[in-house]
Write a protein that holds these residues in place. Structure first.
Motif, short mmCIF file in Angstrom:
data_model
loop_
_atom_site.label_atom_id
_atom_site.label_comp_id
_atom_site.label_asym_id
_atom_site.label_seq_id
_atom_site.Cartn_x
_atom_site.Cartn_y
_atom_site.Cartn_z
N PHE A 181 3.84 17.02 -4.25
CA PHE A 181 4.20 15.23 -4.35
C PHE A 181 4.63 14.16 -4.62
N LEU A 182 5.50 15.02 -5.15
CA LEU A 182 7.30 14.05 -4.78
C LEU A 182 8.06 13.65 -3.82
N LEU A 183 7.55 14.96 -2.56
CA LEU A 183 8.03 15.02 -1.75
C LEU A 183 6.83 13.93 -0.35
N PHE A 184 6.17 13.93 -1.06
CA PHE A 184 4.90 12.65 -0.63
C PHE A 184 5.64 11.41 -1.01
N GLY A 185 5.76 11.83 -1.46
CA GLY A 185 5.95 10.40 -2.83
C GLY A 185 7.72 9.32 -2.15
N ILE A 186 8.56 10.21 -1.86
CA ILE A 186 9.73 10.58 -1.07
C ILE A 186 9.88 9.49 0.66
N GLY A 187 8.10 10.26 1.32
CA GLY A 187 7.93 9.88 2.46
C GLY A 187 7.58 8.61 2.55
N CYS A 188 6.66 8.50 1.86
CA CYS A 188 6.35 7.07 0.83
C CYS A 188 6.80 5.71 1.63
N GLY A 189 8.82 6.10 0.39
CA GLY A 189 9.60 5.51 -0.06
C GLY A 189 10.04 5.42 1.16
N VAL A 247 1.51 -1.03 0.03
CA VAL A 247 0.15 0.32 -0.40
C VAL A 247 0.90 1.76 -0.20
N THR A 248 1.97 1.51 0.84
CA THR A 248 2.96 2.55 1.02
C THR A 248 3.31 2.55 -0.66
N LEU A 249 4.33 1.95 -1.34
CA LEU A 249 4.52 1.89 -2.73
C LEU A 249 3.25 2.48 -3.61
N LEU A 250 1.83 1.65 -2.99
CA LEU A 250 1.26 2.21 -4.51
C LEU A 250 0.96 3.69 -4.53
N THR A 251 0.97 4.78 -3.25
CA THR A 251 0.24 5.34 -2.95
C THR A 251 2.01 6.32 -3.22
N SER A 252 3.36 5.89 -3.01
CA SER A 252 3.98 6.32 -3.43
C SER A 252 3.60 6.57 -5.12
N SER A 253 3.16 5.44 -5.65
CA SER A 253 3.40 5.98 -7.15
C SER A 253 2.35 6.30 -7.80
N TRP A 254 1.19 6.55 -6.73
CA TRP A 254 0.00 7.96 -6.89
C TRP A 254 0.94 9.10 -7.14
N CYS A 255 1.79 9.26 -5.65
CA CYS A 255 2.04 10.24 -5.64
C CYS A 255 2.98 11.23 -6.79
N VAL A 256 4.59 10.04 -7.25
CA VAL A 256 4.97 10.57 -8.50
C VAL A 256 4.42 10.82 -9.58
N ALA A 257 2.73 9.47 -9.99
CA ALA A 257 2.42 10.30 -11.20
C ALA A 257 1.49 11.70 -10.51
N GLN A 258 0.87 11.87 -9.68
CA GLN A 258 0.29 13.47 -10.10
C GLN A 258 0.96 14.40 -10.27
N ALA A 259 2.75 14.05 -9.35
CA ALA A 259 3.38 15.06 -9.59
C ALA A 259 3.85 14.94 -11.11
N VAL A 260 4.38 14.09 -12.05
CA VAL A 260 4.40 14.80 -13.40
C VAL A 260 3.26 14.75 -14.09
N ILE A 272 16.55 8.60 -3.98
CA ILE A 272 17.39 9.86 -3.99
C ILE A 272 16.45 10.28 -5.58
N VAL A 273 16.62 10.07 -6.50
CA VAL A 273 16.00 9.90 -8.03
C VAL A 273 14.79 10.85 -7.43
N LEU A 274 13.63 10.49 -6.23
CA LEU A 274 12.53 10.74 -6.51
C LEU A 274 13.29 12.57 -6.10
N ALA A 275 14.38 12.81 -5.38
CA ALA A 275 14.59 14.04 -4.20
C ALA A 275 15.31 14.76 -6.32
N PHE A 276 16.44 13.79 -6.45
CA PHE A 276 17.07 14.98 -7.49
C PHE A 276 15.43 15.45 -7.81
N MET A 277 15.00 14.40 -8.53
CA MET A 277 13.35 15.23 -9.98
C MET A 277 12.44 16.44 -8.93
#
Length: 194
Positions: free
Chosen positions: A95-103, A68-81, A149-154
């Motif tokens: 959204f990216l920062l929330f995705g990092i938090g889920c990660g 559930v945590t990773l699915l939520t993170s992927s949703w956040c990344v999709a919303q960020a894009v 780390i990739v999400l932080a650079f994003m």
């Protein structure tokens, strides 16, 4: 004409998101994991009772929280894009920062699970099943940390929108979604398959 946002590469028709290099990497990485999955299934087929007994000691609850945590993170990344393609940079960063938090939550849960297993004396040498468990989840763990780390650079790159930033963001999102897909496969094989 001046009121319209500049066209993005996503508007160009059939072009895949991100750089072609990330897709070569993703396909290569998925191929390596596919070989490991096939090996797991082969050896599981040789000793189904031993694998089932070892598998029973895994916590499906941990696996479910991780999923559930990773699915939520992927949703956040999709919303960020999505936000970045519409030039909503502040929203994309959130959204990216929330995705990092889920990660990070995933990483903490996995470290707790490893600690509980190791404290109980369960190591990669415990059984063939646990050799696969530690290899598959360990490789995925490394991929997750790299993905964070990739999400932080994003998140940092999203401050300077432009065509090259969009390609980089799409490439990073592709990698993160691969991490999610790999976990779903690992969760299914190790935690759910009976």
């Amino acid at each position: 004409m001046g009121d319209q946002p500049p066209p993005t590469h996503a508007d160009a028709g059939d072009k895949i998101p991100g750089d072609v290099g990330i897709w070569v990497f993703v396909l290569g990485d998925m191929s390596v994991f596919s070989v490991l999955f096939c090996l797991y299934l082969y050896y599981r087929g040789q000793q189904p009772l031993l694998y089932a007994a070892a598998q029973a000691s895994l916590s499906t609850g941990f696996g479910l929280v991780d999923t559930v945590t990773l699915l939520t993170s992927s949703w956040c990344v999709a919303q960020a894009v999505h936000a970045l393609h519409r030039q909503f940079t502040a929203r994309a960063r959130r959204f990216l920062l929330f995705g990092i938090g889920c990660g990070a939550l995933f990483v903490c849960c996995k470290l707790l699970e490893y600690t509980l297993k190791l404290n109980a004396g369960i190591t990669p040498a415990t059984s063939e099943f646990y050799s696969f468990y530690y290899v598959l989840t360990g490789l995925h763990f490394v991929h997750t940390v790299i993905g964070m780390i990739v999400l932080a650079f994003m998140a940092r790159a999203s401050r300077t929108p432009g065509q090259s930033t969009l390609i980089a963001i799409d490439s990073g999102a592709t990698y993160w979604h691969m991490v999610d897909v790999l976990w779903i496969m690992i969760f299914t094989l190790l935690y759910l398959l009976r």
